[in-house]
Write an enzyme that holds these catalytic residues in place. Structure first.
Site, PDB file in Angstrom:
ATOM      1  N   ALA A 110       0.798  -1.227   0.000  1.00  0.00           N
ATOM      2  CA  ALA A 110       0.000   0.000   0.000  1.00  0.00           C
ATOM      3  C   ALA A 110       0.827   1.272   0.000  1.00  0.00           C
ATOM      4  O   ALA A 110       0.271   2.373  -0.018  1.00  0.00           O
ATOM      5  CB  ALA A 110      -0.932  -0.005   1.209  1.00  0.00           C
ATOM      6  N   ASN A 170       1.093  -4.747   7.285  1.00  0.00           N
ATOM      7  CA  ASN A 170       2.025  -5.196   6.252  1.00  0.00           C
ATOM      8  C   ASN A 170       2.881  -4.061   5.708  1.00  0.00           C
ATOM      9  O   ASN A 170       4.081  -4.231   5.455  1.00  0.00           O
ATOM     10  CB  ASN A 170       1.258  -5.872   5.115  1.00  0.00           C
ATOM     11  CG  ASN A 170       0.616  -7.169   5.564  1.00  0.00           C
ATOM     12  OD1 ASN A 170       1.166  -7.884   6.391  1.00  0.00           O
ATOM     13  ND2 ASN A 170      -0.554  -7.472   5.036  1.00  0.00           N
ATOM     14  N   HIS A 200      -1.699   6.456   4.455  1.00  0.00           N
ATOM     15  CA  HIS A 200      -0.370   6.196   4.995  1.00  0.00           C
ATOM     16  C   HIS A 200       0.486   7.442   4.809  1.00  0.00           C
ATOM     17  O   HIS A 200       0.531   8.011   3.713  1.00  0.00           O
ATOM     18  CB  HIS A 200       0.308   5.028   4.271  1.00  0.00           C
ATOM     19  CG  HIS A 200      -0.410   3.722   4.417  1.00  0.00           C
ATOM     20  ND1 HIS A 200      -0.198   2.873   5.481  1.00  0.00           N
ATOM     21  CD2 HIS A 200      -1.342   3.123   3.630  1.00  0.00           C
ATOM     22  CE1 HIS A 200      -0.969   1.806   5.343  1.00  0.00           C
ATOM     23  NE2 HIS A 200      -1.670   1.936   4.233  1.00  0.00           N
TER      24      HIS A 200
END
Length: 256
Positions: A110, A170, A200
């Site tokens: 991601a 992850n 993020h």
């Protein structure tokens, strides 16, 4: 290649392979919890690369099993590495003493920019600092309390983040493995009831430079809000890179 798991990530990777959207890669088998041991061994033997997209517990089993067969494995449940002081300990020696163990690849998933951050880390880690802020819905993080505003629910190392949130850390693990290590990368997890996408924010500071990156990802509807839709395509891009001998930013672990 073989894909282990048919959930949000595994299912999307299988579909991309079946539709020919990953040049140079073909699907040998899609494996799942009902696959027999013989079916799994046969699929591994027939594949050049295996994609693990299941759970941390399954990754613990399949990493040594695949690498001992001399095959490479892409690990999506990379929270498994937080269980081991040295992630390379999961790589098994080949069955044949004259053979070479397979490699372990951790996709960027991601986030992005692992190539730049890895280069800056290689130049020197002593004065470097990495902070990864991840903002997700309370449901995705397993927060049962009904929130009306954002709340920080965790601050600590990438290792501790992965142990507490094994299904949603992850990206933190990939960033840590590419840079300062699981015990030296800081992770801040925020639960926000207003978000409809996963966000993020990566901040890296070192004598070499300062780097700030922000990613806002659409969610895979099959994941219950836990997985960014881009993650499966990160795996697909990595498969092309393995074929070509080059590729996007990714973590590569080999037996020492």
């Amino acid at each position: 290649m073989a894909v282990i798991g048919a959930g949000a990530i595994g299912g999307a990777v299988i579909e991309a392979l079946e539709k020919g959207r990953v040049p140079g890669a073909s699907l040998i088998a899609g494996l799942h919890s009902g696959s027999t041991s013989n079916e799994i061994d046969s699929a591994i033997a027939a594949s050049d690369v295996v994609v693990e997209a299941t759970t941390v517990d399954a990754a613990e089993e399949f990493i040594p099993r695949v690498t001992a067969a001399g095959k490479d494995i892409i690990v999506c449940s990379c929270g498994v590495f937080a269980r081991h002081e040295n992630p390379r300990d999961l790589i098994s020696a080949p069955h044949d003493d004259s053979g070479t163990p397979g490699r372990v690849f951790v996709p960027a998933g991601a986030v992005g920019g692992l190539d730049v951050l890895a280069a800056a880390s290689r130049a020197g880690k002593t004065d470097a600092r990495l902070s990864h802020f991840t903002i997700k819905s309370p449901a995705a993080l397993g927060v049962d309390e009904e929130l009306t505003e954002s709340r920080e629910v965790f601050r600590g190392s990438a290792r501790d983040a992965a142990l507490r949130f094994p299904r949603t850390s992850n990206a933190s693990v990939a960033l840590a493995l590419a840079t300062l290590g699981l015990d030296h990368a800081e992770v801040v997890v925020v639960a926000d009831p207003r978000v409809t996408r996963t966000r993020h924010v990566v901040e890296f500071r070192s004598p070499l430079g300062t780097y700030e990156m922000s990613f806002e990802n659409s969610l895979d509807p099959a994941s219950g809000g836990r997985t960014s839709a881009i993650t499966a395509w990160s795996v697909a891009e990595l498969l092309i890179g393995i074929r070509d001998g080059v590729g996007p930013g990714a973590v590569v672990l080999e037996r020492g």
